[in-house]
Each structure stands twice: as C-alpha cells, then as structure tokens.
Design a protein around this motif. Sequence first.
Motif, PDB file in Angstrom:
ATOM      1  N   GLU A 154       0.841  -1.208   0.000  1.00  0.00           N
ATOM      2  CA  GLU A 154       0.000   0.000   0.000  1.00  0.00           C
ATOM      3  C   GLU A 154       0.874   1.256   0.000  1.00  0.00           C
ATOM      4  O   GLU A 154       0.478   2.312  -0.483  1.00  0.00           O
ATOM      5  N   VAL A 155       2.062   1.136   0.569  1.00  0.00           N
ATOM      6  CA  VAL A 155       3.016   2.258   0.596  1.00  0.00           C
ATOM      7  C   VAL A 155       3.351   2.687  -0.833  1.00  0.00           C
ATOM      8  O   VAL A 155       3.545   3.873  -1.119  1.00  0.00           O
ATOM      9  N   GLU A 156       3.392   1.716  -1.766  1.00  0.00           N
ATOM     10  CA  GLU A 156       3.694   1.996  -3.175  1.00  0.00           C
ATOM     11  C   GLU A 156       2.432   2.323  -3.974  1.00  0.00           C
ATOM     12  O   GLU A 156       2.482   2.510  -5.184  1.00  0.00           O
ATOM     13  N   GLY A 157       1.268   2.333  -3.263  1.00  0.00           N
ATOM     14  CA  GLY A 157       0.004   2.618  -3.945  1.00  0.00           C
ATOM     15  C   GLY A 157      -0.594   1.409  -4.642  1.00  0.00           C
ATOM     16  O   GLY A 157      -1.482   1.533  -5.487  1.00  0.00           O
ATOM     17  N   VAL A 158      -0.110   0.205  -4.300  1.00  0.00           N
ATOM     18  CA  VAL A 158      -0.625  -1.030  -4.918  1.00  0.00           C
ATOM     19  C   VAL A 158      -1.596  -1.700  -3.953  1.00  0.00           C
ATOM     20  O   VAL A 158      -1.301  -1.867  -2.770  1.00  0.00           O
ATOM     21  N   ASN A 159      -2.770  -2.071  -4.469  1.00  0.00           N
ATOM     22  CA  ASN A 159      -3.761  -2.769  -3.654  1.00  0.00           C
ATOM     23  C   ASN A 159      -3.606  -4.277  -3.895  1.00  0.00           C
ATOM     24  O   ASN A 159      -3.950  -4.780  -4.955  1.00  0.00           O
ATOM     25  N   LEU A 160      -3.054  -4.973  -2.919  1.00  0.00           N
ATOM     26  CA  LEU A 160      -2.778  -6.411  -3.067  1.00  0.00           C
ATOM     27  C   LEU A 160      -3.911  -7.223  -2.461  1.00  0.00           C
ATOM     28  O   LEU A 160      -4.309  -6.999  -1.319  1.00  0.00           O
ATOM     29  N   GLU A 161      -4.460  -8.148  -3.237  1.00  0.00           N
ATOM     30  CA  GLU A 161      -5.545  -9.010  -2.750  1.00  0.00           C
ATOM     31  C   GLU A 161      -5.123 -10.476  -2.871  1.00  0.00           C
ATOM     32  O   GLU A 161      -4.346 -10.835  -3.751  1.00  0.00           O
ATOM     33  N   PHE A 162      -5.668 -11.309  -1.981  1.00  0.00           N
ATOM     34  CA  PHE A 162      -5.372 -12.754  -2.017  1.00  0.00           C
ATOM     35  C   PHE A 162      -6.669 -13.541  -2.142  1.00  0.00           C
ATOM     36  O   PHE A 162      -7.571 -13.370  -1.315  1.00  0.00           O
TER      37      PHE A 162
END
Length: 442
Positions: free
Chosen positions: A359-367
């Motif tokens: 999230e720090v890089e602006g990426v929304n990671l989902e699993f």
Amino acid sequence: MDLTPKQIVEYLDDYIIGQNDAKKTIALALRNRYRRMRVEPVLQEEIMPKNILMIGSTGVGKTEIARRLAKMMGLPFVKVEASKYTEVGFVGRDVESMIRDLVYESINLVTKEFEEKIVDKIDEEVNRQIIEKLVPPLPEGATETAKESFIKTYNKMEEKLLSGQLDDKKIEIEVPKKTHVEIIDSSLPLDMTSMQESLSKMLGGLNKEKIKKEVTIKDAKILLKASASEKLLDHEAIKIEAIKRSENGGIIFLDEIDKIATSSKTQNQDPSKEGVQRDLLPIVEGSSVQTKFGQVKTDHILFIAAGAFHVSKPSDLLPELQGRFPLRVELSSLDEEALYKILTNTKNSLLRQYKALLEVEGVNLEFDDEAIKAFAKYSVTANEKTEDIGARRLHTVIEKVIEDISFDADEKSGETIVVTKELVEQKLDEIVENEDTARYIL
C-alpha cells in the motif's frame, strides 16, 4: 494485570492458532502468580512458581506464546538460548547473566512507566527551558510595567510554542557533553562490570561541561527531553520497583534446552553440557544473584524451557533439572488447516503485513481464498519433504510467490493485483515437487 485464565487464552487466540494445552498451562501459571500476591505474606514465600517445559518442533508457537503474554501483562521478559551458555571455566556466557538481562529489561520497562506518569511535567520542563531561551527572564528590580509586558510576551510565546508555530525557528541550547558511551554487557563477571561502571563514573565526573548546539525548536524538544527526564525521575524508586518486578513477575524463556541434554546413546559426552545443567540448577531452584542494581532472588521467577527434543529426550536432562520443570506440555505440529487459519484468523497476519507494505507503493494487493489454501498446502508439503520448520515456512513460500510483484510495485501504483491459486501453483509447483530444489530454495 487481573485477567482470568479464560481471558488470557482468549487474548492468545488472536495471535496463535491451536496449541490449547500450552495456552491453558501458561495462563494458569500466570494466574497463580496473581493469586500468590494476594495471599498472606508468610504463605507467599512458600508458594513457588511451577516452571514449564514445552516440547515441540520449531515454528509451532512456543516462543510466541510466552512473548505475547509477557507483553500483555507488562512483565519483564527475556528469551535466552541455553546453548550459548557454557560451564564455568569454559569461554562463554555464565548462566547468571540471564538474571542480569532480566533486571535490565525490568529497569527499561519501569522507567517507561515512570516517564508516562510524569510526561506532563517533563513536557513542562522542556517548554520552560525553550521559552527561557526565547524570552530571557527579567533582571531583579524590574518595574511593574516591565513585569506585565514580560508576562504577556511569555504567555504569547508559550501559546505559539504549544501550537507548533515555532517548530522551525532555531535556538541555541546546552546539552551535556558525552564523555563516554556506556556499554551494558551482562556477560561480564560482576567485578568487571563494577570496575567498568566506576571507570565510567570517574570519566563522567572529569568533564561535566555542556556543549552549545544550534537546533530547531522541534529538535530541541527531543534533545532536552532526555535531560529533563533524567532530572525529574526518581531513579532509586525505579531501581527498587524493577528488582521487585523481576523477582515476582519476571519470566525467563529458556530456549533450545534440548541442545544441552546429554543423550545416553551418544558415545561422546560433552562435559560442558552437563556443566551448564548443573549451573542452571541453583538459578531455577532459587538463589541470590548480584547485579549492578542490587541482589535479585530467583525463587519466584517463572522459567519456561522449550526444545524440539528430536535427538534427545526430556529424560536425558539431569533428574534434578527435570524436577525443576514439573509442568510438561507438548505442542502439536501444524497441519494444513492450522496454517490456513494462521494466514486468515490472526491479528497482523503475514498477508495483512504484505498488503500494508505494498500500500506504501500505492498497490492494492488481494489474495484469493484458494490462493491462501494453496500457500498452506505447499507449506505443509515442503515441511514434510524437508525439515519441518512449522509456520516459518509460510514466510518463504509467500515471499517466493510475490517476489516479482513486490520488485515491480513502484511501476504499478494505483493498480489492484490479485494473487490467485494459478499464480501460486505456477511459482511453487516445480520447486516443491523437486525435493533437492525445495531444500535450497524453500
């Protein structure tokens, strides 16, 4: 802290999956410490803590259970490895150093608590010192008009300081000149420690001058806080409370105790292993250890020993030492379901940590749920084919899958990336299937 065994177990359930027997045993041990402090003083001395021996593979939650509890209860806690101690006469750390480590931990804990109680006074002292630099005090014999004007200026400056308007303004402050760096080494013999301390005091006394520094008010608040805290804290009361806390609430987690067990099957007996066990006996049973803060009685310190016992058995320890750990608890290996729950049901789980990092890089990671199940499946398979390192295998497995995503994250700001079962299989299938590769990569 007044918590019932059920409440303690509930708290642990948020962080550790399964291992109910271990949680129950430790919760009872802690509750009994609370109960002991409530009985009459004559009986208090007689009630000894029931030390615990935890048996289980690496990565099943032995250390985590003890660490979480100590943190929750605000108790001094140290984790030490039994294998780093050596018998008296050999080169290495002496067993008594674990008690000195515990006292240092207790001093830090109590100092923080005392600082929190007088945080307003510390802030007031810092602000007073800063305002005195901005508005120098009036000379004696000043007129009433000058005094009124001074009070108005002082109040206005104080208002600006508290609101943060002056944070970037530079002032000149005086800070004590550091003549030495105190090195706390609990492994040194006590007479050496005393000599080191005396030398430090002597060097400190030779040069008590202060040095002037020009810093912003924001930095001045931090620099002056240490000296204000030193000035306002009651160090004698801290020392007394810290020793009391160590003696009645301290927990020492003695890891890798199986490494000092001497198996009767092995031909080469290591004399230092048995020597360490003999050195441990008086500490665990109850003795007085001299520290730089005073004598510490170890009678009521709770010792939690842990080991995998793959090669040796608990019965390979000296009978006298076995008797000092009356409570035995065995922790079970983690299966696929347990690993899945570790990823989904625990607070601050690994998946949440990875999401927060990206999230720090602006990426929304989902699993995907199927991907999480695949993580658990591959971790169990890798544990079966190579060494069983329990939940620690999840770190390597997840890292391997999202390594490339993490590497290119700065280029994918604003995107949502979903980790699917297919991606997990693609990254891990070949590695896990090949036992030789799995040994080196996972």
